[in-house]
Scaffold this motif. Structure first.
Motif, short mmCIF file in Angstrom:
data_model
loop_
_atom_site.label_atom_id
_atom_site.label_comp_id
_atom_site.label_asym_id
_atom_site.label_seq_id
_atom_site.Cartn_x
_atom_site.Cartn_y
_atom_site.Cartn_z
N PRO A 42 6.10 8.45 -1.50
CA PRO A 42 5.77 7.21 -1.58
C PRO A 42 4.60 6.40 -0.48
CG PRO A 42 8.00 7.50 -2.05
CD PRO A 42 7.46 8.60 -1.54
N LYS A 43 4.71 6.81 0.69
CA LYS A 43 3.96 6.41 1.85
C LYS A 43 2.39 7.08 1.56
CE LYS A 43 7.55 6.33 5.16
NZ LYS A 43 8.03 7.20 6.38
N THR A 44 2.14 8.12 1.04
CA THR A 44 1.09 8.88 0.54
C THR A 44 0.47 7.79 -0.68
OG1 THR A 44 1.69 11.00 1.35
CG2 THR A 44 -0.23 10.95 -0.25
N LEU A 45 1.28 7.67 -1.39
CA LEU A 45 0.95 6.77 -2.52
C LEU A 45 0.24 5.33 -2.37
CD1 LEU A 45 0.47 5.83 -5.54
CD2 LEU A 45 2.83 5.76 -5.81
N LYS A 46 1.34 4.81 -1.21
CA LYS A 46 0.66 3.32 -0.90
C LYS A 46 -0.51 3.44 -0.13
CE LYS A 46 2.30 -0.75 -0.46
NZ LYS A 46 1.34 -1.75 -1.19
N SER A 47 -0.84 4.62 0.50
CA SER A 47 -2.02 4.47 1.46
C SER A 47 -3.21 4.69 0.51
CB SER A 47 -1.83 5.82 2.19
OG SER A 47 -1.72 6.97 1.77
#
Length: 175
Positions: A42-47
């Motif tokens: 999810p952190k990669t997606l948010k970036s």
């Protein structure tokens, strides 16, 4: 005589062509497994969502991605899909079907959240660039159209089990 035949055939031809064009989004299911997808942090997606949007070159064969998370506000599990861009009804799979909390799509395609109805892919709601450039992170709160609501399933997130996508040649470029 020729004019009479043409006058009778034209309305039939016009309605058939219109029905075929409209039916592309609600076409019968093609034999296809769950599309190519993989988990994404999810952190990669948010970036990806918050960062500069890449220009996807559809003519060079690049395929934009569609991202789904089970939880609202990008809570896991999240997956990145590489959809077929031929209006194919794509299955979300058991981790996501009926449990969509968040969705994001890259520039260059237009998609629809969908469900199954009488063996057909029934579109529920469009999502495309630029309207979704920040993603939609609250699909478990969005009311679905009344025409598709069932007992216990009244939100877009709870009804979505499939999606369809197509190339969007007239979508605006990333900002």
């Amino acid at each position: 005589m020729k004019l009479d035949v043409a006058a009778l055939a034209l309305p039939l031809l016009a309605s058939t062509c219109l029905a075929a064009a409209v039916d592309l989004w609600s076409s019968p299911l093609k034999q296809r497994d769950i599309p190519i997808h993989e988990p994404i942090d999810p952190k990669t997606l948010k970036s990806i969502i918050d960062g500069p949007q890449k220009k996807v070159n559809l003519d060079a064969g690049e395929i934009p991605h569609v991202y789904f998370c089970q939880g609202e506000k990008w809570q896991p599990p999240c997956y990145v899909f590489s959809p077929d861009l031929e209006y194919t009804c794509e299955e979300l799979g058991p981790d996501l079907a009926g449990q969509i909390g968040s969705v994001f799509v890259e520039q260059g395609i237009i998609c629809r959240l969908a469900t199954l109805s009488v063996g057909r892919c029934y579109p529920i709601h469009f999502f495309a660039w630029p309207e979704i450039q920040g993603g939609w992170d609250n699909l478990t709160s969005w009311a679905a159209p009344e025409s598709v609501q069932t007992a216990g399933h009244t939100t877009l997130g709870s009804l979505t089990t499939h999606f369809t996508c197509a190339r969007c040649d007239n979508c605006p470029p990333p900002l």
